[in-house]
Design a protein around this motif. Structure first.
Motif, PDB file in Angstrom:
ATOM      1  N   CYS A 214      50.139 -45.428  24.426  1.00  0.00           N
ATOM      2  CA  CYS A 214      49.494 -44.359  25.205  1.00  0.00           C
ATOM      3  C   CYS A 214      49.079 -44.872  26.582  1.00  0.00           C
ATOM      4  CB  CYS A 214      48.274 -43.819  24.460  1.00  0.00           C
ATOM      5  SG  CYS A 214      48.639 -42.748  23.059  1.00  0.00           S
ATOM      6  N   TYR A 215      48.486 -46.065  26.608  1.00  0.00           N
ATOM      7  CA  TYR A 215      48.039 -46.619  27.884  1.00  0.00           C
ATOM      8  C   TYR A 215      49.239 -46.920  28.786  1.00  0.00           C
ATOM      9  CZ  TYR A 215      45.388 -49.304  31.289  1.00  0.00           C
ATOM     10  OH  TYR A 215      44.813 -49.737  32.461  1.00  0.00           O
ATOM     11  N   ALA A 216      50.280 -47.490  28.214  1.00  0.00           N
ATOM     12  CA  ALA A 216      51.477 -47.798  29.003  1.00  0.00           C
ATOM     13  C   ALA A 216      52.114 -46.523  29.554  1.00  0.00           C
ATOM     14  CB  ALA A 216      52.475 -48.568  28.148  1.00  0.00           C
ATOM     15  N   HIS A 217      52.228 -45.498  28.710  1.00  0.00           N
ATOM     16  CA  HIS A 217      52.864 -44.253  29.129  1.00  0.00           C
ATOM     17  C   HIS A 217      52.099 -43.582  30.260  1.00  0.00           C
ATOM     18  CE1 HIS A 217      53.698 -39.861  28.820  1.00  0.00           C
ATOM     19  NE2 HIS A 217      54.937 -40.284  28.673  1.00  0.00           N
ATOM     20  N   SER A 218      50.773 -43.680  30.221  1.00  0.00           N
ATOM     21  CA  SER A 218      49.952 -42.970  31.209  1.00  0.00           C
ATOM     22  C   SER A 218      49.774 -43.726  32.520  1.00  0.00           C
ATOM     23  CB  SER A 218      48.575 -42.650  30.603  1.00  0.00           C
ATOM     24  OG  SER A 218      47.851 -43.831  30.323  1.00  0.00           O
ATOM     25  N   THR A 219      50.234 -44.972  32.597  1.00  0.00           N
ATOM     26  CA  THR A 219      49.989 -45.778  33.801  1.00  0.00           C
ATOM     27  C   THR A 219      51.246 -46.367  34.434  1.00  0.00           C
ATOM     28  OG1 THR A 219      49.592 -47.727  32.400  1.00  0.00           O
ATOM     29  CG2 THR A 219      47.662 -46.439  33.063  1.00  0.00           C
ATOM     30  N   ALA A 220      52.332 -46.476  33.682  1.00  0.00           N
ATOM     31  CA  ALA A 220      53.496 -47.221  34.170  1.00  0.00           C
ATOM     32  C   ALA A 220      54.088 -46.621  35.443  1.00  0.00           C
ATOM     33  CB  ALA A 220      54.564 -47.298  33.076  1.00  0.00           C
ATOM     34  N   LEU A 221      54.135 -45.307  35.541  1.00  0.00           N
ATOM     35  CA  LEU A 221      54.727 -44.689  36.733  1.00  0.00           C
ATOM     36  C   LEU A 221      53.905 -45.004  37.977  1.00  0.00           C
ATOM     37  CD1 LEU A 221      56.976 -42.958  37.888  1.00  0.00           C
ATOM     38  CD2 LEU A 221      55.611 -40.912  37.349  1.00  0.00           C
ATOM     39  N   PHE A 222      52.589 -45.041  37.858  1.00  0.00           N
ATOM     40  CA  PHE A 222      51.740 -45.402  38.996  1.00  0.00           C
ATOM     41  C   PHE A 222      52.014 -46.843  39.423  1.00  0.00           C
ATOM     42  CE2 PHE A 222      48.549 -42.413  36.776  1.00  0.00           C
ATOM     43  CZ  PHE A 222      49.156 -41.300  37.318  1.00  0.00           C
ATOM     44  N   LEU A 223      52.161 -47.739  38.437  1.00  0.00           N
ATOM     45  CA  LEU A 223      52.474 -49.134  38.747  1.00  0.00           C
ATOM     46  C   LEU A 223      53.811 -49.241  39.459  1.00  0.00           C
ATOM     47  CD1 LEU A 223      51.428 -50.722  35.327  1.00  0.00           C
ATOM     48  CD2 LEU A 223      50.236 -51.035  37.501  1.00  0.00           C
ATOM     49  N   ASP A 224      54.779 -48.471  38.985  1.00  0.00           N
ATOM     50  CA  ASP A 224      56.107 -48.491  39.597  1.00  0.00           C
ATOM     51  C   ASP A 224      56.041 -48.011  41.039  1.00  0.00           C
ATOM     52  OD1 ASP A 224      58.853 -48.982  39.536  1.00  0.00           O
ATOM     53  OD2 ASP A 224      59.341 -46.954  38.868  1.00  0.00           O
ATOM     54  N   ASN A 225      55.308 -46.927  41.253  1.00  0.00           N
ATOM     55  CA  ASN A 225      55.173 -46.383  42.603  1.00  0.00           C
ATOM     56  C   ASN A 225      54.469 -47.356  43.546  1.00  0.00           C
ATOM     57  OD1 ASN A 225      56.406 -44.015  41.771  1.00  0.00           O
ATOM     58  ND2 ASN A 225      54.490 -42.913  41.446  1.00  0.00           N
ATOM     59  N   ALA A 226      53.569 -48.179  42.989  1.00  0.00           N
ATOM     60  CA  ALA A 226      52.823 -49.128  43.808  1.00  0.00           C
ATOM     61  C   ALA A 226      53.545 -50.462  43.977  1.00  0.00           C
ATOM     62  CB  ALA A 226      51.446 -49.375  43.193  1.00  0.00           C
ATOM     63  N   GLY A 227      54.668 -50.635  43.275  1.00  0.00           N
ATOM     64  CA  GLY A 227      55.401 -51.889  43.359  1.00  0.00           C
ATOM     65  C   GLY A 227      54.768 -53.022  42.571  1.00  0.00           C
ATOM     66  N   THR A 228      53.945 -52.687  41.565  1.00  0.00           N
ATOM     67  CA  THR A 228      53.252 -53.723  40.784  1.00  0.00           C
ATOM     68  C   THR A 228      53.677 -53.716  39.310  1.00  0.00           C
ATOM     69  OG1 THR A 228      51.384 -52.201  40.441  1.00  0.00           O
ATOM     70  CG2 THR A 228      51.230 -53.729  42.292  1.00  0.00           C
ATOM     71  N   LEU A 229      54.769 -53.039  39.008  1.00  0.00           N
ATOM     72  CA  LEU A 229      55.200 -52.923  37.609  1.00  0.00           C
ATOM     73  C   LEU A 229      55.559 -54.284  37.016  1.00  0.00           C
ATOM     74  CD1 LEU A 229      55.773 -50.770  35.386  1.00  0.00           C
ATOM     75  CD2 LEU A 229      58.160 -50.861  36.092  1.00  0.00           C
ATOM     76  N   GLU A 230      56.263 -55.114  37.771  1.00  0.00           N
ATOM     77  CA  GLU A 230      56.698 -56.401  37.232  1.00  0.00           C
ATOM     78  C   GLU A 230      55.515 -57.327  36.960  1.00  0.00           C
ATOM     79  OE1 GLU A 230      59.748 -57.541  36.146  1.00  0.00           O
ATOM     80  OE2 GLU A 230      60.096 -55.378  36.264  1.00  0.00           O
ATOM     81  N   ALA A 231      54.497 -57.288  37.807  1.00  0.00           N
ATOM     82  CA  ALA A 231      53.311 -58.111  37.582  1.00  0.00           C
ATOM     83  C   ALA A 231      52.586 -57.658  36.317  1.00  0.00           C
ATOM     84  CB  ALA A 231      52.382 -58.041  38.787  1.00  0.00           C
ATOM     85  N   ALA A 232      52.487 -56.341  36.128  1.00  0.00           N
ATOM     86  CA  ALA A 232      51.857 -55.814  34.922  1.00  0.00           C
ATOM     87  C   ALA A 232      52.699 -56.145  33.688  1.00  0.00           C
ATOM     88  CB  ALA A 232      51.669 -54.303  35.048  1.00  0.00           C
ATOM     89  N   ARG A 233      53.998 -56.163  33.860  1.00  0.00           N
ATOM     90  CA  ARG A 233      54.900 -56.502  32.751  1.00  0.00           C
ATOM     91  C   ARG A 233      54.621 -57.914  32.240  1.00  0.00           C
ATOM     92  NH1 ARG A 233      61.137 -57.628  33.652  1.00  0.00           N
ATOM     93  NH2 ARG A 233      61.870 -57.918  31.506  1.00  0.00           N
ATOM     94  N   ALA A 234      54.356 -58.826  33.143  1.00  0.00           N
ATOM     95  CA  ALA A 234      54.021 -60.200  32.742  1.00  0.00           C
ATOM     96  C   ALA A 234      52.722 -60.214  31.937  1.00  0.00           C
ATOM     97  CB  ALA A 234      53.903 -61.087  33.978  1.00  0.00           C
ATOM     98  N   ASP A 235      51.733 -59.414  32.363  1.00  0.00           N
ATOM     99  CA  ASP A 235      50.475 -59.326  31.618  1.00  0.00           C
ATOM    100  C   ASP A 235      50.706 -58.713  30.238  1.00  0.00           C
ATOM    101  OD1 ASP A 235      48.976 -60.407  33.666  1.00  0.00           O
ATOM    102  OD2 ASP A 235      48.417 -58.464  34.509  1.00  0.00           O
ATOM    103  N   TRP A 236      51.538 -57.684  30.189  1.00  0.00           N
ATOM    104  CA  TRP A 236      51.838 -57.025  28.915  1.00  0.00           C
ATOM    105  C   TRP A 236      52.422 -58.032  27.919  1.00  0.00           C
ATOM    106  CZ3 TRP A 236      51.249 -52.168  26.727  1.00  0.00           C
ATOM    107  CH2 TRP A 236      51.984 -51.928  25.568  1.00  0.00           C
ATOM    108  N   HIS A 237      53.386 -58.809  28.367  1.00  0.00           N
ATOM    109  CA  HIS A 237      54.053 -59.736  27.448  1.00  0.00           C
ATOM    110  C   HIS A 237      53.179 -60.942  27.112  1.00  0.00           C
ATOM    111  CE1 HIS A 237      57.948 -57.850  26.796  1.00  0.00           C
ATOM    112  NE2 HIS A 237      57.848 -57.381  28.031  1.00  0.00           N
TER     113      HIS A 237
END
Length: 288
Positions: A214-237
């Protein structure tokens, strides 16, 4: 029945931050009974001397058949985490929310303090300052993605850490979307909306998985738009690597079932919902 905590004392960590409270304790139970019958909407905010409160009254019951489609989809895709958590609505939902708010409060988590309750509704204290607004974490992350992209990751990390605190306390949220989290005036993340109880339906590991998705679904697009998706991906893993095996296995299986989403083109004409799923898969997909 009213909560035993006195507003004359600073609230416990799970309550609202200390503010200007009335010199005498209001009769919250009487206020609740007075307004239950006359309140036109299910949720209404009231301003009392020195504090803001919300009165939530029971809505109509929700028919169980509305959940059958999602249940069928869960079985067809063989993804147990999609199994719906039924919210019956009505008085049952009120009883569930009051019980869950008090349980989360007892665990030291920041939730609205229940001031009075009855079968038909309950009264809770606002998580923000009296008379002030407290925007959802979703609104804050979305605004940051547009106006200050560099701050998006820090906001996301704060919400993700708050989610992990809930799980470390031995429980889960109900619908762990970023819209159901708020940053209180003192910076602590608070949680709202508990009309259902996933632990009554799902094993604890799947409740953690559902929260994380739920948290990933509600935030991932914002991260992508901000160019920070890959950094968050490292935190996720990094979190995934240290979580319990049952949670890790269920998440890995769910991501495996979502591989087709990663092949969708990044085009606005596909609609925002599709872009959300695509960004979500981008956040969750395995590291090289």
């Amino acid at each position: 029945m009213t909560d035993t905590a006195s507003p004359l004392q600073p609230p416990a960590p799970a309550g609202a931050p200390p503010g200007t409270l009335p010199a005498e304790r209001p009769d919250y139970a009487a206020f609740l009974q007075q307004h239950l019958a006359s309140q036109a909407f299910n949720v209404v905010r009231y301003e009392l001397p020195g504090e803001s409160v919300w009165l939530k009254k029971a809505g109509p019951a929700i028919a169980a058949w509305r959940y059958r489609t999602l249940g069928l989809l869960s079985r067809l895709l063989d993804v147990p985490v999609l199994q719906p958590v039924v919210n019956p609505g009505g008085q049952a939902a009120i009883a569930t929310e009051v019980r869950r708010l008090r349980d989360l409060h007892a665990r030291g988590l920041r939730v609205p303090l229940v001031l009075a309750d009855a079968p038909e509704g309950f009264l809770m204290r606002h998580l923000g300052l009296p008379g002030g607004d407290t925007p959802s974490l979703s609104d804050e992350i979305e605004a940051a993605a547009r106006q200050a992209p560099a701050s998006t990751l820090a906001l996301w990390q704060q919400g993700f850490a708050a989610l992990q605190r809930v799980h470390a306390s031995g429980t889960c949220l109900s619908q762990a979307f970023a819209r159901n989290m708020v940053r209180c005036p003192d910076g602590v993340i608070g949680y709202i909306d508990f009309e259902d109880d996933p632990l009554a339906t799902l094993p604890p590991a799947l409740c953690i998985v559902k929260d994380a998705l739920c948290y990933a679904h509600s935030t991932a697009l914002f991260l992508d738009n901000a160019g920070t998706l890959e950094a968050a991906r490292a935190d996720w893993h990094a979190w995934l690597a240290q979580t319990e095996p049952a949670v890790r296995a269920a998440l890995e299986r769910t991501v495996q079932q979502m591989r087709w989403v990663g092949k969708l083109p990044n085009q606005r004409k596909l609609g925002r919902d599709t872009l959300r799923l695509r960004a979500m898969y981008g956040l969750l997909r395995p590291l090289p």
